[in-house]
Design a protein around this motif. Structure first.
Motif, PDB file in Angstrom:
ATOM      1  N   TYR A   4       0.637  -0.842  -0.083  1.00 42.71           N
ATOM      2  CA  TYR A   4      -0.241  -0.315  -0.097  1.00 42.71           C
ATOM      3  C   TYR A   4       0.893   1.010  -0.215  1.00 42.71           C
ATOM      4  O   TYR A   4       1.940   1.586   0.135  1.00 42.71           O
ATOM      5  CB  TYR A   4      -1.382  -0.273   1.512  1.00 42.71           C
ATOM      6  CG  TYR A   4      -0.606   0.295   2.184  1.00 42.71           C
ATOM      7  CD1 TYR A   4       0.119   1.537   2.982  1.00 42.71           C
ATOM      8  CD2 TYR A   4      -0.099  -1.432   2.839  1.00 42.71           C
ATOM      9  CE1 TYR A   4       0.817   0.629   4.164  1.00 42.71           C
ATOM     10  CE2 TYR A   4       0.476  -1.593   4.445  1.00 42.71           C
ATOM     11  CZ  TYR A   4       0.652  -0.911   5.152  1.00 42.71           C
ATOM     12  OH  TYR A   4       1.957  -0.445   6.444  1.00 42.71           O
ATOM     13  N   LEU A   5       0.431   2.267  -0.501  1.00 48.62           N
ATOM     14  CA  LEU A   5       1.174   3.427  -0.956  1.00 48.62           C
ATOM     15  C   LEU A   5       1.061   4.098   0.455  1.00 48.62           C
ATOM     16  O   LEU A   5      -0.077   4.466   1.871  1.00 48.62           O
ATOM     17  CB  LEU A   5       0.740   4.468  -1.470  1.00 48.62           C
ATOM     18  CG  LEU A   5       0.829   3.727  -3.156  1.00 48.62           C
ATOM     19  CD1 LEU A   5       0.424   4.503  -4.119  1.00 48.62           C
ATOM     20  CD2 LEU A   5       1.827   4.004  -3.788  1.00 48.62           C
ATOM     21  N   VAL A   6       1.982   4.817   1.170  1.00 45.50           N
ATOM     22  CA  VAL A   6       2.074   6.198   2.467  1.00 45.50           C
ATOM     23  C   VAL A   6       3.399   7.335   2.005  1.00 45.50           C
ATOM     24  O   VAL A   6       2.967   7.316   1.148  1.00 45.50           O
ATOM     25  CB  VAL A   6       3.078   5.346   3.730  1.00 45.50           C
ATOM     26  CG1 VAL A   6       2.035   3.495   4.032  1.00 45.50           C
ATOM     27  CG2 VAL A   6       4.142   4.858   2.855  1.00 45.50           C
ATOM     28  N   VAL A  29       1.557   8.119  10.025  1.00 44.99           N
ATOM     29  CA  VAL A  29       1.308   7.727  11.067  1.00 44.99           C
ATOM     30  C   VAL A  29       0.892   6.403  10.731  1.00 44.99           C
ATOM     31  O   VAL A  29       0.467   5.688   9.875  1.00 44.99           O
ATOM     32  CB  VAL A  29      -0.036   9.038  12.221  1.00 44.99           C
ATOM     33  CG1 VAL A  29       0.650  10.398  11.667  1.00 44.99           C
ATOM     34  CG2 VAL A  29      -0.852   8.612  10.589  1.00 44.99           C
ATOM     35  N   GLU A  30       1.665   5.657  12.306  1.00 50.14           N
ATOM     36  CA  GLU A  30       1.154   4.230  12.335  1.00 50.14           C
ATOM     37  C   GLU A  30       0.186   3.543  12.951  1.00 50.14           C
ATOM     38  O   GLU A  30      -0.755   2.683  13.010  1.00 50.14           O
ATOM     39  CB  GLU A  30       2.454   3.857  13.214  1.00 50.14           C
ATOM     40  CG  GLU A  30       3.559   3.467  12.104  1.00 50.14           C
ATOM     41  CD  GLU A  30       3.396   3.173  11.593  1.00 50.14           C
ATOM     42  OE1 GLU A  30       2.727   1.236  10.350  1.00 50.14           O
ATOM     43  OE2 GLU A  30       4.037   3.413   9.779  1.00 50.14           O
ATOM     44  N   SER A  31      -0.665   4.645  14.057  1.00 54.43           N
ATOM     45  CA  SER A  31      -2.182   4.279  14.822  1.00 54.43           C
ATOM     46  C   SER A  31      -2.183   5.979  15.195  1.00 54.43           C
ATOM     47  O   SER A  31      -2.109   6.720  14.628  1.00 54.43           O
ATOM     48  CB  SER A  31      -1.284   4.358  15.489  1.00 54.43           C
ATOM     49  OG  SER A  31      -1.204   5.323  16.300  1.00 54.43           O
ATOM     50  N   GLU A  32      -4.108   5.568  15.105  1.00 54.44           N
ATOM     51  CA  GLU A  32      -5.101   6.708  15.339  1.00 54.44           C
ATOM     52  C   GLU A  32      -4.384   7.293  16.594  1.00 54.44           C
ATOM     53  O   GLU A  32      -4.748   9.014  16.630  1.00 54.44           O
ATOM     54  CB  GLU A  32      -5.930   6.213  15.634  1.00 54.44           C
ATOM     55  CG  GLU A  32      -7.452   7.346  15.966  1.00 54.44           C
ATOM     56  CD  GLU A  32      -8.783   6.713  16.479  1.00 54.44           C
ATOM     57  OE1 GLU A  32      -9.215   7.716  16.070  1.00 54.44           O
ATOM     58  OE2 GLU A  32      -9.062   5.405  16.287  1.00 54.44           O
ATOM     59  N   ILE A  58      -6.161   5.558   8.699  1.00 57.10           N
ATOM     60  CA  ILE A  58      -5.656   4.134   9.160  1.00 57.10           C
ATOM     61  C   ILE A  58      -5.400   3.425   8.958  1.00 57.10           C
ATOM     62  O   ILE A  58      -6.756   2.918   8.994  1.00 57.10           O
ATOM     63  CB  ILE A  58      -5.466   4.226  11.028  1.00 57.10           C
ATOM     64  CG1 ILE A  58      -5.420   5.557  12.010  1.00 57.10           C
ATOM     65  CG2 ILE A  58      -4.014   3.256  11.588  1.00 57.10           C
ATOM     66  CD1 ILE A  58      -3.880   6.692  11.718  1.00 57.10           C
ATOM     67  N   ARG A  59      -4.586   2.257   8.403  1.00 50.69           N
ATOM     68  CA  ARG A  59      -4.759   1.290   7.759  1.00 50.69           C
ATOM     69  C   ARG A  59      -5.403   0.032   8.370  1.00 50.69           C
ATOM     70  O   ARG A  59      -4.558  -0.171   9.704  1.00 50.69           O
ATOM     71  CB  ARG A  59      -3.609   0.543   6.786  1.00 50.69           C
ATOM     72  CG  ARG A  59      -3.120  -0.224   5.590  1.00 50.69           C
ATOM     73  CD  ARG A  59      -2.768  -0.818   5.300  1.00 50.69           C
ATOM     74  NE  ARG A  59      -3.090  -2.428   4.114  1.00 50.69           N
ATOM     75  CZ  ARG A  59      -3.484  -1.885   2.842  1.00 50.69           C
ATOM     76  NH1 ARG A  59      -4.623  -1.778   2.428  1.00 50.69           N
ATOM     77  NH2 ARG A  59      -3.565  -3.195   2.675  1.00 50.69           N
ATOM     78  N   GLY A  60      -6.269  -0.689   8.416  1.00 54.96           N
ATOM     79  CA  GLY A  60      -6.695  -1.654   9.161  1.00 54.96           C
ATOM     80  C   GLY A  60      -7.599  -0.838  10.311  1.00 54.96           C
ATOM     81  O   GLY A  60      -7.990  -1.482  10.881  1.00 54.96           O
ATOM     82  N   GLY A  61      -8.046   0.319  10.469  1.00 55.29           N
ATOM     83  CA  GLY A  61      -8.477   1.060  11.584  1.00 55.29           C
ATOM     84  C   GLY A  61      -9.769   2.058  11.032  1.00 55.29           C
ATOM     85  O   GLY A  61     -10.562   1.504  10.505  1.00 55.29           O
ATOM     86  N   VAL A  91      -2.027   7.894   7.301  1.00 55.73           N
ATOM     87  CA  VAL A  91      -1.224   9.332   6.335  1.00 55.73           C
ATOM     88  C   VAL A  91      -2.280  10.188   7.376  1.00 55.73           C
ATOM     89  O   VAL A  91      -3.697   9.318   7.850  1.00 55.73           O
ATOM     90  CB  VAL A  91      -1.060   9.765   5.267  1.00 55.73           C
ATOM     91  CG1 VAL A  91      -2.816   8.893   4.917  1.00 55.73           C
ATOM     92  CG2 VAL A  91      -1.318  10.496   4.873  1.00 55.73           C
ATOM     93  N   LEU A  92      -1.992  10.758   7.893  1.00 49.43           N
ATOM     94  CA  LEU A  92      -2.232  12.779   8.791  1.00 49.43           C
ATOM     95  C   LEU A  92      -2.381  13.939   7.527  1.00 49.43           C
ATOM     96  O   LEU A  92      -1.059  14.459   6.963  1.00 49.43           O
ATOM     97  CB  LEU A  92      -1.915  12.278   9.571  1.00 49.43           C
ATOM     98  CG  LEU A  92      -2.913  13.753  10.408  1.00 49.43           C
ATOM     99  CD1 LEU A  92      -4.169  14.643  11.388  1.00 49.43           C
ATOM    100  CD2 LEU A  92      -1.680  14.050  11.842  1.00 49.43           C
TER     101      LEU A  92
END
Length: 210
Positions: A4-6, A29-32, A58-61, A91-92
């Motif tokens: 996936y793209l980041v 970003v890696e988490s909410e 957030i991927r998967g979130g 991403v944020l």
């Protein structure tokens, strides 16, 4: 593992629209929790701004956005649509507005916040996170330029080059493309070039043309 793209890193750009200053910023970003902490930081640092609108995925979130006081639907959602259209995850984006005294109207706000998110994405650049095969490819000098073209054609990356009695390359290609790439090198060089896989890495690398 998924690919996936980041964002490649932090990106920032700005513009002025009818005396209002818009500053677009983007982060990986890696988490909410990380996204919310960064939003709080921006609201403190730029508390003198009229608005600090934001959107994150957030991927998967979760995926959330906020108009932060702008009329409903004119800021956060347009920013979210940019992130989704760009295919970004983890991403944020925060777009800060310093009000210039002239109302933009709903359409003007949508265009401004869309632009703020887009220029931030462009400033950061995009990277593909996937499983990469690490290849060792020694080749004669007369094949060097051709090998570079083949790497580009397969969406690969030349990470290291050493010029000795021949050109020794460390190349990364998407793992599913490994065998086809190696076979292509062998075919186009009449078996003069034979590469080998030395390992695999799951990580993000900047990509061109995105």
């Amino acid at each position: 593992m998924d690919e996936y793209l980041v964002p490649s890193g932090f990106g920032e750009d700005e513009f002025t629209e009818k005396k209002s200053r818009f500053i677009g910023r983007i982060w990986p970003v890696e988490s909410e929790e990380e996204a919310l902490a960064k939003i709080q930081e921006m609201e403190k640092v730029y508390k003198d701004a009229a608005h600090n609108c934001w959107a994150y995925i957030i991927r998967g979130g979760v995926s959330r956005f906020s108009d932060n006081g702008e009329p409903g639907g004119t800021a956060g959602n347009p920013m979210m649509q940019v992130l989704q259209k760009e295919g970004l995850n983890n991403v944020l984006c925060v777009v800060t507005r310093y009000f210039g005294g002239i109302l933009l109207g709903a359409g003007g706000l949508v265009r401004a916040y869309t632009k703020g998110a887009k220029i931030a994405v462009n400033a950061a650049g995009k990277s593909m996170k996937r499983v990469w095969s690490v290849l060792y490819v020694p080749c004669p000098y007369n094949f060097y330029e051709r090998v570079k073209l083949e790497v580009a054609a397969f969406g690969g990356i030349i990470r290291n080059t050493e010029f000795t009695s021949e050109v020794e390359l460390e190349i990364l290609v998407a793992a599913p493309q490994k065998q086809a790439f190696l076979e292509r090198l062998t075919d186009m060089s009449a078996a003069t070039i034979e590469g080998m896989e030395t390992g695999q890495e799951y990580r993000a690398f900047p990509i061109d043309g995105e």
